[in-house]
Design a protein around this motif. Structure first.
Motif, PDB file in Angstrom:
ATOM      1  N   PHE A 118       4.991  19.498  43.420  1.00 41.03           N
ATOM      2  CA  PHE A 118       6.127  18.065  43.580  1.00 41.03           C
ATOM      3  C   PHE A 118       5.529  17.767  44.870  1.00 41.03           C
ATOM      4  O   PHE A 118       5.839  15.899  44.418  1.00 41.03           O
ATOM      5  N   MET A 119       5.199  18.101  46.082  1.00 37.09           N
ATOM      6  CA  MET A 119       4.651  17.391  46.918  1.00 37.09           C
ATOM      7  C   MET A 119       3.692  16.718  46.574  1.00 37.09           C
ATOM      8  O   MET A 119       3.819  15.322  47.423  1.00 37.09           O
ATOM      9  N   ASN A 120       2.582  17.004  46.550  1.00 40.36           N
ATOM     10  CA  ASN A 120       1.349  16.731  45.478  1.00 40.36           C
ATOM     11  C   ASN A 120       2.035  15.334  44.689  1.00 40.36           C
ATOM     12  O   ASN A 120       0.661  14.358  44.889  1.00 40.36           O
ATOM     13  N   THR A 121       2.770  15.356  43.948  1.00 43.01           N
ATOM     14  CA  THR A 121       2.705  14.619  43.023  1.00 43.01           C
ATOM     15  C   THR A 121       3.585  13.474  43.278  1.00 43.01           C
ATOM     16  O   THR A 121       2.892  11.996  43.139  1.00 43.01           O
ATOM     17  N   ASN A 160      19.307  16.701  50.469  1.00 42.26           N
ATOM     18  CA  ASN A 160      19.228  15.503  50.242  1.00 42.26           C
ATOM     19  C   ASN A 160      18.663  14.149  51.036  1.00 42.26           C
ATOM     20  O   ASN A 160      19.235  13.600  51.041  1.00 42.26           O
ATOM     21  N   GLU A 161      17.631  14.917  52.372  1.00 40.99           N
ATOM     22  CA  GLU A 161      17.712  13.767  53.443  1.00 40.99           C
ATOM     23  C   GLU A 161      16.385  12.762  53.365  1.00 40.99           C
ATOM     24  O   GLU A 161      15.891  13.048  53.922  1.00 40.99           O
ATOM     25  N   ALA A 162      15.744  12.964  51.908  1.00 38.96           N
ATOM     26  CA  ALA A 162      14.259  12.961  51.750  1.00 38.96           C
ATOM     27  C   ALA A 162      14.487  11.507  50.860  1.00 38.96           C
ATOM     28  O   ALA A 162      15.691  11.262  50.251  1.00 38.96           O
ATOM     29  N   PRO A 163      13.953  10.063  51.316  1.00 39.51           N
ATOM     30  CA  PRO A 163      13.886   9.446  49.359  1.00 39.51           C
ATOM     31  C   PRO A 163      13.400   9.305  48.960  1.00 39.51           C
ATOM     32  O   PRO A 163      12.104  10.064  48.482  1.00 39.51           O
ATOM     33  N   PRO A 164      12.967   7.834  47.801  1.00 37.09           N
ATOM     34  CA  PRO A 164      12.265   8.237  47.056  1.00 37.09           C
ATOM     35  C   PRO A 164      10.663   8.053  46.892  1.00 37.09           C
ATOM     36  O   PRO A 164      10.410   7.250  47.990  1.00 37.09           O
ATOM     37  N   PRO A 165       9.789   9.255  46.483  1.00 37.18           N
ATOM     38  CA  PRO A 165      10.258   9.676  45.553  1.00 37.18           C
ATOM     39  C   PRO A 165       9.687  10.934  45.841  1.00 37.18           C
ATOM     40  O   PRO A 165       9.580  11.603  45.009  1.00 37.18           O
ATOM     41  N   TYR A 166      11.118  10.836  46.760  1.00 37.43           N
ATOM     42  CA  TYR A 166      10.659  12.219  47.719  1.00 37.43           C
ATOM     43  C   TYR A 166      11.806  13.269  47.420  1.00 37.43           C
ATOM     44  O   TYR A 166      13.216  14.344  48.387  1.00 37.43           O
ATOM     45  N   SER A 167      12.866  12.314  47.273  1.00 42.84           N
ATOM     46  CA  SER A 167      14.319  12.823  46.900  1.00 42.84           C
ATOM     47  C   SER A 167      15.020  13.891  46.195  1.00 42.84           C
ATOM     48  O   SER A 167      13.871  14.512  45.735  1.00 42.84           O
ATOM     49  N   LEU A 168      15.812  14.220  46.121  1.00 42.96           N
ATOM     50  CA  LEU A 168      16.695  15.551  45.384  1.00 42.96           C
ATOM     51  C   LEU A 168      16.216  15.000  43.041  1.00 42.96           C
ATOM     52  O   LEU A 168      15.921  15.937  43.018  1.00 42.96           O
ATOM     53  N   ASP A 169      16.732  13.833  43.411  1.00 42.17           N
ATOM     54  CA  ASP A 169      17.219  13.970  42.257  1.00 42.17           C
ATOM     55  C   ASP A 169      15.855  13.413  41.235  1.00 42.17           C
ATOM     56  O   ASP A 169      15.444  13.658  40.463  1.00 42.17           O
ATOM     57  N   ASP A 170      14.104  13.651  42.117  1.00 46.59           N
ATOM     58  CA  ASP A 170      12.712  13.604  42.020  1.00 46.59           C
ATOM     59  C   ASP A 170      12.482  14.511  41.548  1.00 46.59           C
ATOM     60  O   ASP A 170      11.901  15.643  40.989  1.00 46.59           O
ATOM     61  N   PHE A 171      13.104  15.758  42.518  1.00 47.74           N
ATOM     62  CA  PHE A 171      12.357  17.350  43.324  1.00 47.74           C
ATOM     63  C   PHE A 171      13.018  17.900  41.670  1.00 47.74           C
ATOM     64  O   PHE A 171      12.830  17.998  40.343  1.00 47.74           O
ATOM     65  N   GLY A 172      14.724  17.303  41.387  1.00 44.07           N
ATOM     66  CA  GLY A 172      15.140  18.037  40.184  1.00 44.07           C
ATOM     67  C   GLY A 172      14.471  17.488  38.834  1.00 44.07           C
ATOM     68  O   GLY A 172      14.414  18.208  37.478  1.00 44.07           O
ATOM     69  N   ALA A 173      13.839  15.995  38.377  1.00 38.76           N
ATOM     70  CA  ALA A 173      13.314  15.442  37.466  1.00 38.76           C
ATOM     71  C   ALA A 173      11.769  16.324  37.355  1.00 38.76           C
ATOM     72  O   ALA A 173      11.711  16.676  36.281  1.00 38.76           O
TER      73      ALA A 173
END
Length: 250
Positions: free
Chosen positions: A205-208, A21-34
Motif C-alpha cells: 500500500f505504501m509503495n502504491t 487515521n492520522e495520515a492525509p491522502p493518499p495515505y489515509s485510512l479510507d485510502d488503505f481501506g480502498a
C-alpha cells in the motif's frame, strides 16, 4: 530498531498512524481501506474497526453502570466492574441484573418526609435516565458483537477472516458463553491481522501511495503534514460516512 521506528524510517507514515487515521491522502485510512478492497482483503479492516467499536462501547457501558452507582450510594457494590460485566453483569447468580436493581431502588416511595423530596425526585429521574442510556448502549454493543460473530468469525461466512482454528474456536467460545466478553478476548486475533498487514498489505500500500503522492508538496503542506490549501491544519475524519450504518442494514 523497533518495528515502529523501522516503519517510520522506511515509509512516510507508520501503520499505526494510518489505522488511527492520522495520515492525509493518499495515505489515509479510507485510502488503505480502498487498497484492501482491491486486494480482496477488506474484511480484515472491517473486523478491526468493529472490534475497536466494541472495545469503546464496552468501556463506555461499564462506566455508565459505575456512574449509576456513584449517583445512588445504596447501589454501590451492585454495579458490575469491567471484569464481572464480561461474566454476565452479576456479582452472584441470585442477584438481580443491575438495571433491574436500579429501577427497583429508584422506584421506591413511601415513608419519605416532605423535606428533601424534590432532591430525591431529581435523583430518581437522573438514575432512570442513566438506566435508559445504559440499556441503549447494551443493545448497541450486543449488535456489534453479533456482527463480529456472524460476519467475520463464523466458518463459511462471506467475510470470514483468516485465523488459525484454535484462535477462532477460543474466541467464538468466549463470545457465545459470556454475556459480553472482555475486549482482551480479541487481542490475539487483532495481533494476527496486524502482523499480516505489516508483512504483506502495508508495504504494498505504501509503495502504491508513494507513487500517487505529489512530487513536490506545497508550502502549506511542507509547514504542516496535514495542512489544507489555505495552510490550516486538518485532521482526516475518523470514519467513512455511513460505513457502519450500511453494514448494520445488511
Amino acid at each position: 530498531m523497533t518495528d515502529a521506528a523501522h516503519e517510520k524510517s522506511r515509509f512516510t507514515y507508520s501503520l499505526a498512524q494510518i489505522l488511527a487515521n492520522e495520515a492525509p491522502p493518499p495515505y489515509s485510512l479510507d485510502d488503505f481501506g480502498a487498497f484492501l478492497e482491491f486486494e480482496h482483503t477488506g474484511e480484515n479492516l472491517e473486523y478491526y474497526n468493529f472490534v475497536r467499536m466494541y472495545t469503546e462501547e464496552f468501556h463506555r457501558l461499564a462506566e455508565k453502570y459505575q456512574s449509576v452507582a456513584r449517583s445512588h450510594h445504596s447501589l454501590k457494590g451492585m454495579m458490575p466492574s469491567r471484569e464481572n460485566l464480561a461474566e454476565g453483569g452479576r456479582l452472584h447468580p441470585s442477584e438481580p441484573y443491575p438495571a433491574e436493581a436500579i429501577a427497583a431502588e429508584a422506584g421506591e416511595s413511601g415513608g419519605h418526609r416532605a423535606e428533601g423530596f424534590r432532591e430525591r425526585l431529581e435523583s430518581k429521574r437522573s438514575i432512570r435516565s442513566l438506566i435508559c442510556s445504559s440499556a441503549e448502549s447494551d443493545a448497541m454493543i450486543r449488535q456489534i458483537l453479533e456482527k463480529i460473530l456472524t460476519l467475520y468469525l463464523t466458518p463459511g461466512s462471506d467475510k470470514e477472516i483468516n485465523l488459525a482454528g484454535n484462535i477462532r474456536k477460543k474466541l467464538m467460545n468466549e463470545i457465545t458463553t459470556k454475556k459480553l466478553p472482555h475486549p482482551d478476548a480479541f487481542k490475539t486475533s487483532i495481533e494476527k491481522v496486524c502482523e499480516m498487514w505489516k508483512t504483506q498489505s502495508y508495504p504494498k500500500f505504501m509503495n502504491t501511495a508513494d507513487s500517487r503522492a505529489p512530487a513536490e508538496p506545497s508550502a502549506a503542506a511542507a509547514a504542516h503534514p496535514l495542512a489544507d490549501e489555505a495552510g490550516h491544519a486538518e485532521k482526516p475524519s475518523s470514519k467513512k460516512p455511513g460505513f457502519f450504518k450500511k453494514l448494520f442494514k445488511k
